[in-house]
Motif scaffolding. Structure first.
Motif, PDB file in Angstrom:
ATOM      1  N   LYS A 173     -42.253 -26.025 -13.459  1.00 47.18           N
ATOM      2  CA  LYS A 173     -43.171 -27.069 -14.314  1.00 47.18           C
ATOM      3  C   LYS A 173     -44.557 -27.598 -13.436  1.00 47.18           C
ATOM      4  CE  LYS A 173     -40.220 -30.946 -12.518  1.00 47.18           C
ATOM      5  NZ  LYS A 173     -39.343 -31.974 -13.065  1.00 47.18           N
ATOM      6  N   HIS A 174     -44.191 -27.344 -11.986  1.00 48.16           N
ATOM      7  CA  HIS A 174     -45.664 -27.693 -11.384  1.00 48.16           C
ATOM      8  C   HIS A 174     -46.323 -26.734 -10.847  1.00 48.16           C
ATOM      9  CE1 HIS A 174     -44.151 -31.857 -10.265  1.00 48.16           C
ATOM     10  NE2 HIS A 174     -42.973 -31.298  -9.838  1.00 48.16           N
ATOM     11  N   SER A 175     -45.981 -25.359 -11.464  1.00 52.81           N
ATOM     12  CA  SER A 175     -46.940 -24.139 -11.391  1.00 52.81           C
ATOM     13  C   SER A 175     -48.137 -23.986 -11.909  1.00 52.81           C
ATOM     14  CB  SER A 175     -46.157 -22.861 -11.590  1.00 52.81           C
ATOM     15  OG  SER A 175     -44.797 -22.749 -10.997  1.00 52.81           O
ATOM     16  N   SER A 176     -49.410 -23.863 -11.327  1.00 49.59           N
ATOM     17  CA  SER A 176     -50.683 -23.792 -11.861  1.00 49.59           C
ATOM     18  C   SER A 176     -51.156 -22.524 -11.945  1.00 49.59           C
ATOM     19  CB  SER A 176     -51.611 -24.677 -10.871  1.00 49.59           C
ATOM     20  OG  SER A 176     -51.622 -24.004  -9.502  1.00 49.59           O
ATOM     21  N   VAL A 177     -50.476 -21.315 -11.308  1.00 45.78           N
ATOM     22  CA  VAL A 177     -50.793 -19.978 -11.277  1.00 45.78           C
ATOM     23  C   VAL A 177     -49.568 -19.164 -10.855  1.00 45.78           C
ATOM     24  CG1 VAL A 177     -52.086 -18.127 -10.234  1.00 45.78           C
ATOM     25  CG2 VAL A 177     -53.076 -20.251 -10.407  1.00 45.78           C
ATOM     26  N   LYS A 178     -49.330 -18.417 -11.888  1.00 48.01           N
ATOM     27  CA  LYS A 178     -48.043 -17.295 -11.483  1.00 48.01           C
ATOM     28  C   LYS A 178     -48.721 -16.070 -11.948  1.00 48.01           C
ATOM     29  CE  LYS A 178     -43.376 -16.860 -12.017  1.00 48.01           C
ATOM     30  NZ  LYS A 178     -42.157 -17.334 -12.714  1.00 48.01           N
ATOM     31  N   GLU A 179     -49.073 -15.073 -11.012  1.00 48.40           N
ATOM     32  CA  GLU A 179     -49.585 -13.662 -11.417  1.00 48.40           C
ATOM     33  C   GLU A 179     -48.885 -12.693 -10.528  1.00 48.40           C
ATOM     34  OE1 GLU A 179     -51.409 -12.607 -13.363  1.00 48.40           O
ATOM     35  OE2 GLU A 179     -52.799 -14.287 -14.191  1.00 48.40           O
ATOM     36  N   SER A 180     -48.734 -11.344 -11.265  1.00 46.31           N
ATOM     37  CA  SER A 180     -47.976 -10.143 -10.854  1.00 46.31           C
ATOM     38  C   SER A 180     -49.127  -9.335 -10.453  1.00 46.31           C
ATOM     39  CB  SER A 180     -47.217  -9.768 -11.795  1.00 46.31           C
ATOM     40  OG  SER A 180     -46.269 -10.434 -11.741  1.00 46.31           O
ATOM     41  N   PHE A 181     -49.148  -8.635  -9.529  1.00 54.69           N
ATOM     42  CA  PHE A 181     -50.194  -7.598  -9.051  1.00 54.69           C
ATOM     43  C   PHE A 181     -49.628  -6.246  -8.723  1.00 54.69           C
ATOM     44  CE2 PHE A 181     -51.695 -11.649  -7.541  1.00 54.69           C
ATOM     45  CZ  PHE A 181     -53.137 -11.853  -8.246  1.00 54.69           C
ATOM     46  N   ARG A 182     -50.417  -5.239  -9.052  1.00 57.00           N
ATOM     47  CA  ARG A 182     -50.070  -3.866  -8.663  1.00 57.00           C
ATOM     48  C   ARG A 182     -50.298  -3.798  -7.259  1.00 57.00           C
ATOM     49  NH1 ARG A 182     -53.321   1.496 -10.674  1.00 57.00           N
ATOM     50  NH2 ARG A 182     -51.982   2.760  -9.866  1.00 57.00           N
ATOM     51  N   TYR A 183     -51.275  -4.088  -6.724  1.00 58.98           N
ATOM     52  CA  TYR A 183     -51.427  -3.849  -5.324  1.00 58.98           C
ATOM     53  C   TYR A 183     -52.309  -4.998  -4.586  1.00 58.98           C
ATOM     54  CZ  TYR A 183     -54.582  -2.008  -1.416  1.00 58.98           C
ATOM     55  OH  TYR A 183     -55.095  -1.590  -0.382  1.00 58.98           O
ATOM     56  N   VAL A 184     -51.940  -5.251  -3.346  1.00 63.56           N
ATOM     57  CA  VAL A 184     -52.717  -6.334  -2.521  1.00 63.56           C
ATOM     58  C   VAL A 184     -52.765  -5.785  -1.188  1.00 63.56           C
ATOM     59  CG1 VAL A 184     -52.245  -8.750  -1.431  1.00 63.56           C
ATOM     60  CG2 VAL A 184     -51.998  -8.431  -3.702  1.00 63.56           C
ATOM     61  N   ASN A 185     -53.875  -5.981  -0.482  1.00 67.44           N
ATOM     62  CA  ASN A 185     -53.976  -5.676   0.817  1.00 67.44           C
ATOM     63  C   ASN A 185     -54.751  -6.872   1.599  1.00 67.44           C
ATOM     64  OD1 ASN A 185     -54.178  -3.869   2.958  1.00 67.44           O
ATOM     65  ND2 ASN A 185     -56.642  -3.218   2.686  1.00 67.44           N
ATOM     66  N   LEU A 186     -53.928  -7.005   2.672  1.00 66.29           N
ATOM     67  CA  LEU A 186     -54.273  -8.274   3.446  1.00 66.29           C
ATOM     68  C   LEU A 186     -54.860  -7.873   5.088  1.00 66.29           C
ATOM     69  CD1 LEU A 186     -54.011 -11.502   3.544  1.00 66.29           C
ATOM     70  CD2 LEU A 186     -51.709 -10.772   4.919  1.00 66.29           C
TER      71      LEU A 186
END
Length: 882
Positions: free
Chosen positions: A402-415
């Protein structure tokens, strides 16, 4: 060749095909053929090509050069005459005039050089003979002595005086071999250093210095007339004291190995990164893992550069062992959990974000990706990750929905994390700290299944971009409030905030998964992970493993509860996780309890869910077979062959593959871009790169035979063109060249002005020469060709060159034509030493670079004899300008 009747043999006219390989005329003879040259040309030592007799001027090869002593080739196709020591060149520049330096000019007593040659004279009380050379005693002096009423003592003195007068250094060098000196008691002979005077007081004998303590040489000692030479074993170089030998560190040279180099005394070894195979002694090529047993994959094997991956058919997913495929029950492939998820939620008046990376991966083909990258700046910090402590303000890993402002699923992330410039320290602060930047690259999927009549694909992409922008805005806020957390394979991590220690302040921060070793960034090896808190690489704990280098976590062993202990504390491989089925075994999940592979199947790896069939209905000798060699084939195939389970015959490995072992059902693909000369290859050394090697530059460069220093391939042809900038000439050094001579000059290297066979030839050979040679090009540009036939192969060559200012033409010619340059093994090794040639070429290309090297450095690099040789040449060349 065999005649149509199948009995008679007919002569083959070799001249019909490619003119028999002859450059000019081909003459067929019974059972063979011969090459001939046109007028003005002569046949080179390869018996096929013709070398042009220069028409611009005389050539020393013409024998009509007219020099009375020595003929030397001069630039621009002319000849120059030289005289032997003790003679001078006459005005006609052909004849040689005797001087007093040669045999005292033929004079018995005194000799004086004049324009017309030596002029002889005699000592007092002597007169000149009619031959103009010999001296006779004057009669008046003899009479004077006779008339005096001298006693027998006087007679005795007279005889001594006469003997002393006759035995003088002016006559026949006093009988001395070397140095003669007139003294009051007669002539005194002496010998130079390296010789000893014999009992007769006249003769000099060479001293063999090698007899005493090996002449002081470390390795080999070779006696020479009046001196000796030291030399070293292969892989060692002679130091400038010309006696000591030092191991050559080949690894310090450029281009020694493609990947990593290990130096050993007298030699070196190359090693390749994981996923690559060594070929040609120093080169690394991508290993095609799929060529052997399908890479161990149960269904589909895909080779990639430096690695490979197994894939599954639709309706199956990859097992945790990354090789087997298991059926997907009840779940559609698209509903597999995403690889990366970003979850931001409200916490304490602001957003806190989690970026989660899972081990599992599923790639869907019917998607478009939206890519973006964002960089966050943190004022202070060190680029490393550490295990998260208690979350700030009691934030739980899972934020309430209920507190979530963003919820996303990604194919790829590079940090990535990088340190920027230093922030200047405020007054009173002891030191300045570095700014830190974190860059995150995102790829967000848009599923084509979401396309509707009212919203096409571009509309879906725009929606996706909008969602991504919102996610990044939220993430940016979270990072600035230091509420950014990372979860990798179930482990919670934070970006380490503490400033670097004083000792490391100068050292640049390392990348993710890298630790400091002697001020260098080194990736943590497989079986270890980088701990951000301790700032070092740590062994994977029990119950976890790590196959990859440069990682910041270890993967948990794939077993419910992770209760299985590891066989070793350092698990660099999945197979190190305990409880796995061993080779020759299998189970539904790859863990105990395991079953033996059934008859007719085998399994070479641990932790597998199935066994491979032998194929062709072949049985195995026993259950639990671990390789195809346990399958009972009808014949035992020898190396270079593989067993075909359909025809039950041994078949030669096709070109581009090899097989070193007996009884195999496959051939190994050659690494990278290499291939074999023929089919049926048995060794990786037969895999050769066909690319013509080298680097051509305006000032320095090199050419090398394909696959060097491994053997070059058959039927290869390479062409290089060296075209220097204006007013520059070319100097070439051939340190050594290996071409087989068994096949009648089938492999050759030629250098000439242009590709035309009639152009001026500078160098041509089809033989092996381990003795180096340096020479200047006879033309301003060079066309170089190397050809090999289908016969023998050899190591070939690596030939460096330099272009120099043509003002130095006379000096360079003088140096390379001097026999002393090649006289000692010591000097020959200079031309083979890549480091020294680089320094020498560096100065020849740009003379101002001479001042880069101090006198001390040049003394340490080159032997004294070599420096003396060069110094004498340079000073003579510069003398006219003084």
């Amino acid at each position: 060749m065999l005649a149509h009747d199948g009995h008679n043999c007919l002569d083959v006219d070799e001249c019909l095909e490619n003119n028999g390989g002859c450059q000019h005329t081909c003459v067929n003879v019974m059972g063979s053929y011969e090459c001939c040259c046109k007028e003005g040309f002569f046949l080179s030592d390869n018996q096929h090509t013709c070398i042009h007799r220069s028409e611009e001027g005389l050539s020393c090869m013409n024998k009509d050069h007219g020099c009375s002593h020595i003929c030397k080739e001069a630039p621009r196709g002319s000849v120059a005459c030289e005289c032997r020591p003790g003679f001078e060149l006459a005005k006609n520049q052909r004849d040689c005039i005797l001087t007093c330096n040669h045999g005292n000019g033929g004079c018995q007593h005194s000799c004086e050089d004049t324009a017309d040659g030596p002029e002889c004279s005699c000592h007092p009380q002597y007169k000149m003979h009619t031959d103009g050379r010999s001296c006779l005693e004057r009669e008046d002096t003899v009479l004077e002595v006779t008339e005096s009423n001298a006693t027998s003592v006087v007679d005795g003195d007279k005889r001594v005086k006469r003997r002393l007068l006759m035995e003088t250094c002016a006559v026949n060098n006093g009988g001395c071999d070397r140095t003669c000196k007139d003294t009051s008691t007669g002539v005194h002979c002496s010998c130079p250093v390296g010789f000893t005077l014999q009992l007769d007081g006249k003769t000099c004998k060479d001293i063999d210095e090698c007899q005493t303590r090996n002449g002081g040489c470390d390795h080999f000692c070779k006696n020479t007339v009046g001196s000796f030479d030291c030399s070293c074993k292969k892989g060692f170089k002679l130091l400038t004291n010309e006696k000591s030998c030092q191991d050559m560190d080949e690894c310090s040279l450029d281009r020694t190995c493609d990947h990593s180099c290990i130096n050993h005394p007298g030699t070196f070894a190359c090693a390749c990164n994981r996923g690559y195979t060594l070929y040609g002694f120093t080169h690394c090529g991508d290993t095609n893992e799929c060529s052997v047993n399908n890479g161990g994959c149960q269904q589909v094997c895909v080779n990639t550069v430096g690695s490979y991956e197994c894939q599954c058919h639709p309706g199956y997913k990859l097992h945790w062992n990354k090789k087997d495929c298991v059926e997907v029950k009840g779940l559609l492939p698209t509903s597999v959990s995403p690889r990366v998820s970003l979850h931001c939620g409200k916490s304490g008046g602001g957003d806190g974000c989690f970026l989660r990376c899972h081990s599992g991966i599923h790639l869907s083909s019917d998607v478009d990706t939206v890519r973006t990258s964002v960089t966050f700046k943190l004022n202070e910090g060190k680029c490393s990750l550490k295990k998260a402590e208690l979350f700030p303000e009691g934030l739980r890993p899972a934020l309430p929905e209920k507190h979530s402002s963003v919820k996303e699923s990604f194919r790829y992330v590079n940090l990535t994390c990088s340190s920027g410039k230093q922030v200047p320290g405020a007054p009173g602060r002891p030191s300045a700290s570095k700014e830190m930047f974190i860059t995150v690259e995102f790829e967000l999927e848009t599923n084509q299944k979401e396309v509707t009549a009212s919203c096409d694909l571009s509309c879906i992409v725009k929606r996706t971009e909008k969602r991504l922008r919102k996610a990044i805005r939220t993430l940016r806020k979270a990072v600035h409030r230091e509420q950014f957390h990372l979860q990798l394979s179930g482990m919670n991590l934070d970006v380490a905030k503490k400033p670097p220690r004083t000792s490391e302040r100068q050292a640049e921060s390392c990348g993710v998964g890298q630790g400091h070793v002697e001020n260098q960034c080194v990736s943590c090896r497989a079986g270890t992970y980088y701990d951000g808190a301790q700032e070092r690489c740590i062994l994977c704990p029990n119950g976890t493993f790590q196959n990859e280098e440069g990682q910041i976590t270890c993967e948990p062993c794939p077993r419910p509860g992770n209760s299985w202990a590891l066989k070793t504390p350092e698990a660099w491989n999945m197979s190190e996780c305990g409880g796995l089925c061993q080779p020759g075994e299998y189970s539904a999940d790859g863990f105990a309890p395991c079953q033996l592979c059934a008859l007719g199947t085998f399994q070479p790896e641990a932790g597998r869910t199935s066994c491979f069939p032998c194929g062709g209905g072949l049985p195995t000798k026993h259950q639990g077979a671990t390789s195809f060699q346990d399958c009972e084939t009808r014949v035992q195939c020898s190396p270079g062959h593989f067993y075909n389970t359909t025809t039950h015959r041994c078949i030669r490995c096709p070109a581009g593959t090899f097989q070193p072992e007996f009884g195999k059902d496959n051939c190994v693909s050659c690494p990278g871009n290499t291939t074999t000369d023929f089919d049926g290859s048995t060794n990786i050394t037969q895999c050769k790169n066909r690319r013509c090697g080298g680097e051509l530059g305006d000032f320095t460069g090199y050419i090398e035979s394909p696959n060097y220093p491994g053997n070059y391939p058959a039927n290869t042809e390479c062409t290089w063109t060296i075209n220097p900038p204006p007013k520059r000439r070319i100097l070439i050094v051939v340190p050594e060249i290996f071409l087989p001579i068994e096949d009648d000059c089938g492999d050759y290297l030629v250098m000439r002005k242009t590709s035309s066979s009639n152009s001026v030839t500078t160098y041509e050979t089809c033989q092996t020469y381990e003795r180096p040679i340096a020479f200047t090009s006879r033309s301003k540009k060079l066309w170089i060709q190397f050809k090999s036939n289908e016969g023998n192969s050899a190591r070939g060559f690596q030939v460096p060159y330099v272009t120099y200012d043509e003002d130095y033409q006379e000096l360079i010619e003088d140096i390379v034509r001097d026999g002393r340059l090649y006289a000692s093994e010591n000097h020959q090794e200079i031309l083979k030493d890549k480091k020294l040639i680089k320094a020498l070429f560096d100065v020849l290309a740009h003379p101002q670079n001479y001042f880069k090297y101090t006198a001390q450095e040049s003394r340490e690099m080159f032997p004294r004899s070599f420096i003396r040789l060069l110094r004498s040449k340079v000073s003579r060349f510069l003398r006219p300008y003084k």
